[in-house]
Write a protein that holds these residues in place. Structure first.
Motif, PDB file in Angstrom:
ATOM      1  N   HIS A  21     -13.335   4.049  11.188  1.00  0.00           N
ATOM      2  CA  HIS A  21     -12.044   4.299  10.548  1.00  0.00           C
ATOM      3  C   HIS A  21     -11.986   5.578   9.716  1.00  0.00           C
ATOM      4  CE1 HIS A  21     -10.288   0.450  11.719  1.00  0.00           C
ATOM      5  NE2 HIS A  21     -11.477  -0.082  11.496  1.00  0.00           N
ATOM      6  N   TYR A  22     -13.131   6.179   9.396  1.00  0.00           N
ATOM      7  CA  TYR A  22     -13.143   7.396   8.600  1.00  0.00           C
ATOM      8  C   TYR A  22     -13.985   8.452   9.310  1.00  0.00           C
ATOM      9  CZ  TYR A  22     -11.283   4.306   5.041  1.00  0.00           C
ATOM     10  OH  TYR A  22     -10.507   3.399   4.368  1.00  0.00           O
ATOM     11  N   ASP A  23     -13.601   9.704   9.107  1.00  0.00           N
ATOM     12  CA  ASP A  23     -14.292  10.788   9.809  1.00  0.00           C
ATOM     13  C   ASP A  23     -15.412  11.401   8.982  1.00  0.00           C
ATOM     14  OD1 ASP A  23     -12.575  10.935  12.245  1.00  0.00           O
ATOM     15  OD2 ASP A  23     -11.028  11.325  10.745  1.00  0.00           O
ATOM     16  N   VAL A  24     -15.173  11.574   7.684  1.00  0.00           N
ATOM     17  CA  VAL A  24     -16.152  12.271   6.842  1.00  0.00           C
ATOM     18  C   VAL A  24     -16.309  11.539   5.516  1.00  0.00           C
ATOM     19  CG1 VAL A  24     -15.741  14.550   7.873  1.00  0.00           C
ATOM     20  CG2 VAL A  24     -14.373  13.803   5.898  1.00  0.00           C
TER      21      VAL A  24
ATOM     22  N   ARG B  64      -5.242  -3.176   7.206  1.00  0.00           N
ATOM     23  CA  ARG B  64      -4.135  -2.251   6.928  1.00  0.00           C
ATOM     24  C   ARG B  64      -4.587  -1.094   6.048  1.00  0.00           C
ATOM     25  NH1 ARG B  64      -2.421  -7.091   7.820  1.00  0.00           N
ATOM     26  NH2 ARG B  64      -0.483  -7.537   8.916  1.00  0.00           N
ATOM     27  N   LEU B  65      -5.495  -1.366   5.140  1.00  0.00           N
ATOM     28  CA  LEU B  65      -6.063  -0.275   4.351  1.00  0.00           C
ATOM     29  C   LEU B  65      -6.873   0.657   5.245  1.00  0.00           C
ATOM     30  CD1 LEU B  65      -6.788   1.105   1.650  1.00  0.00           C
ATOM     31  CD2 LEU B  65      -8.692  -0.512   1.449  1.00  0.00           C
ATOM     32  N   LEU B  66      -7.691   0.091   6.126  1.00  0.00           N
ATOM     33  CA  LEU B  66      -8.505   0.905   7.020  1.00  0.00           C
ATOM     34  C   LEU B  66      -7.644   1.752   7.957  1.00  0.00           C
ATOM     35  CD1 LEU B  66     -11.298  -1.655   8.004  1.00  0.00           C
ATOM     36  CD2 LEU B  66     -11.511   0.309   6.460  1.00  0.00           C
ATOM     37  N   ALA B  67      -6.480   1.260   8.304  1.00  0.00           N
ATOM     38  CA  ALA B  67      -5.592   1.988   9.212  1.00  0.00           C
ATOM     39  C   ALA B  67      -4.744   3.032   8.490  1.00  0.00           C
ATOM     40  CB  ALA B  67      -4.681   1.009   9.940  1.00  0.00           C
ATOM     41  N   SER B  68      -4.780   3.022   7.169  1.00  0.00           N
ATOM     42  CA  SER B  68      -3.955   3.941   6.391  1.00  0.00           C
ATOM     43  C   SER B  68      -4.677   5.268   6.186  1.00  0.00           C
ATOM     44  CB  SER B  68      -3.629   3.324   5.022  1.00  0.00           C
ATOM     45  OG  SER B  68      -4.769   3.372   4.172  1.00  0.00           O
TER      46      SER B  68
ATOM     47  N   LEU C  90       0.819  -1.216   0.000  1.00  0.00           N
ATOM     48  CA  LEU C  90       0.000   0.000   0.000  1.00  0.00           C
ATOM     49  C   LEU C  90       0.849   1.261   0.000  1.00  0.00           C
ATOM     50  CD1 LEU C  90      -2.784  -0.915   2.614  1.00  0.00           C
ATOM     51  CD2 LEU C  90      -2.882  -1.105   0.117  1.00  0.00           C
ATOM     52  N   GLU C  91       2.152   1.106   0.009  1.00  0.00           N
ATOM     53  CA  GLU C  91       3.041   2.251   0.183  1.00  0.00           C
ATOM     54  C   GLU C  91       2.843   3.315  -0.890  1.00  0.00           C
ATOM     55  OE1 GLU C  91       7.855   3.142   0.478  1.00  0.00           O
ATOM     56  OE2 GLU C  91       7.086   1.105   0.734  1.00  0.00           O
ATOM     57  N   ARG C  92       2.632   2.884  -2.126  1.00  0.00           N
ATOM     58  CA  ARG C  92       2.497   3.837  -3.238  1.00  0.00           C
ATOM     59  C   ARG C  92       1.048   4.059  -3.652  1.00  0.00           C
ATOM     60  NH1 ARG C  92       6.409   5.112  -6.661  1.00  0.00           N
ATOM     61  NH2 ARG C  92       5.053   4.720  -8.459  1.00  0.00           N
ATOM     62  N   VAL C  93       0.091   3.476  -2.934  1.00  0.00           N
ATOM     63  CA  VAL C  93      -1.312   3.597  -3.311  1.00  0.00           C
ATOM     64  C   VAL C  93      -1.846   4.968  -2.906  1.00  0.00           C
ATOM     65  CG1 VAL C  93      -3.653   2.740  -2.890  1.00  0.00           C
ATOM     66  CG2 VAL C  93      -1.766   1.119  -3.243  1.00  0.00           C
TER      67      VAL C  93
END
Length: 330
Positions: A286-289, A253-257, A230-233
Motif C-alpha cells: 500500500h505504500y511506495d516509500v 480505507r486508511l490503507l487505500a487513502s 477520514l475526509e479531513r485527516v
C-alpha cells in the motif's frame, strides 16, 4: 578511560542513580546555558523520584501545554516531567520531514488520527503547537485513558479531542492487554494472526506483567457506522507496541487513502505478536516509500525486511513515515 570508569561506577551505584550520573557527566562538559538546563533537568529527575512516595500523579507545564503524569511511570511519566512531552520531538521531526517533502503541508486546520494516544504527550502538542483542528485519539488502557481525559480537560481541549476508549485491530472482540509496570507506553494486546496468545514471552519479562481486558474494534467498522471520517485527516499516527499489522488490517480505507502514515517499527514486538512479516507485506503493498524522521532519505518499502535482523532485540526500534507516490507528486 572515561567510558570504562563510568561503567565501573554504574556497577557500584543503584540503577536509579544511573541517569543522574549521565546528567553529571554532561554538566561537566557543558557551557553556562546548557548547565542551567541540566540543573533544571536534574532537579526534576530527583523530585520525580521523591514524589512517588507521596502522590500518584504530578502536573507539569511545558510550552506545548499542561500534562498530568503517573509517578510510577519511569518512562513516559518521568521523561515528560523532566524533559518535556514524551515523543514531542519525534512529532516535530515528522511534521518537518513531511513539510520538506511537500512544502506548505500542515496539519493546522485538519484532523489527525492517533492510535495509541497514551496520556496525551503527542495529542496535546498536535493541537497546541501544530494547530490540528481535532485529534481522533484511541487509548484502551483504563488509567492511561483517565489521565489523557484529565490532561485534555486541563488544556481546555474537550471539543478538539475525540477520545475513544478502545483498541483498534482486525477484529471485533475483547482481548487481553499486558501492562508494563514501569512504562505506560508499553502495553500490548496479546493476540497473533490466529487470534491466539503468543506461544511464549521473551526478554522483556512480559510473563510477569498484569493484564487487563480491552474492547477491540476495527477502523473500517467505525467508518462504516459513520463514527469516524477520514475526509479531513491529514496524518495517521499509530504506536501500538507490535499490534500495528492488525490495526492496519482492519483499516483498509486508511490503507487505500493518500494519508501519510507514521508508525513505530519494533521488530521484537511485531515478531512476538506474529505480525512482522504481515506488516511488511501490507506496507509494501500500500505504500511506495518510507523514511525515518531523523533521516529524510526515502527508501523503498521493499527494503523494510532489512530491519528484521533486530527481531530478537527488544531494545531496538525505530520510527518510520510511509508515503504513496501520488502523495509525493500531489
Amino acid at each position: 578511560n572515561t567510558g570504562r570508569s563510568t561503567r565501573v561506577v554504574k556497577q557500584l551505584l543503584p540503577a536509579a542513580l544511573h541517569a543522574p550520573l549521565g546528567q553529571l557527566r554532561r554538566y561537566v562538559a557543558a557551557d553556562a546555558v546548557q548547565r542551567r538546563l541540566l540543573r533544571l533537568r536534574l532537579r526534576r529527575h530527583m523530585f520525580f523520584g521523591l514524589a512517588k512516595r507521596y502522590t500518584p500523579a504530578l502536573v507539569v507545564d511545558w510550552p506545548e501545554g499542561r500534562f498530568i503524569v503517573n509517578t510510577w511511570d519511569e518512562e513516559v511519566g518521568r521523561k515528560t516531567f523532566r524533559d518535556g512531552p514524551y515523543d514531542a520531538d519525534i512529532l516535530e521531526l515528522v511534521i518537518q520531514r513531511l513539510n520538506e517533502l511537500q512544502p506548505g503541508l500542515t496539519v493546522a486546520g485538519h484532523d489527525v488520527l492517533e492510535v495509541g494516544a497514551n496520556v496525551g504527550t503527542t495529542t496535546i502538542p498536535l493541537i497546541n503547537r501544530f494547530g490540528a483542528a481535532r485529534v481522533l485519539a484511541f487509548e484502551p488502557a483504563p488509567h492511561n485513558r483517565r489521565l489523557l481525559a484529565a490532561t485534555v480537560a486541563a488544556n481546555g481541549l474537550e471539543d478538539r479531542v475525540q477520545l475513544r476508549g478502545m483498541a483498534l485491530s482486525d477484529r471485533i472482540a475483547t482481548e487481553a492487554m499486558v501492562m508494563n509496570p514501569g512504562n505506560s507506553g508499553d502495553y500490548r494486546i496479546l493476540v497473533d494472526e490466529d487470534g491466539q496468545p503468543p506461544a511464549a514471552f521473551g526478554a522483556g519479562g512480559e510473563d510477569r506483567w498484569q493484564t487487563v481486558n480491552v474492547e477491540v474494534t476495527t477502523l473500517d467498522r467505525l467508518i462504516d457506522e459513520g463514527d469516524i471520517s477520514l475526509e479531513r485527516v491529514r496524518l495517521a499516527w499509530i504506536d501500538t507496541q507490535g499490534h500495528e499489522p492488525y490495526v492496519l488490517a482492519g483499516a483498509q480505507r486508511l490503507l487505500a487513502s493518500n494519508i501519510p502514515l507514521f508508525i513505530e517499527y519494533w521488530p521484537y514486538g511485531l515478531d512476538q505478536a506474529g505480525g512482522l512479516g504481515s506488516l511488511e507485506r501490507l506496507l509494501a503493498e500500500h505504500y511506495d516509500v518510507f523514511c525515518e524522521p531523523d533521516n529524510g532519505s526515502l527508501r523503498s518499502t521493499r527494503e523494510l525486511p532489512s530491519f528484521a535482523a533486530h527481531r530478537g532485540d527488544f531494545r531496538w526500534w525505530t520510527n518510520i513515515i510511509l508515503l504513496r507516490q501520488e502523495w509525493l507528486e500531489a
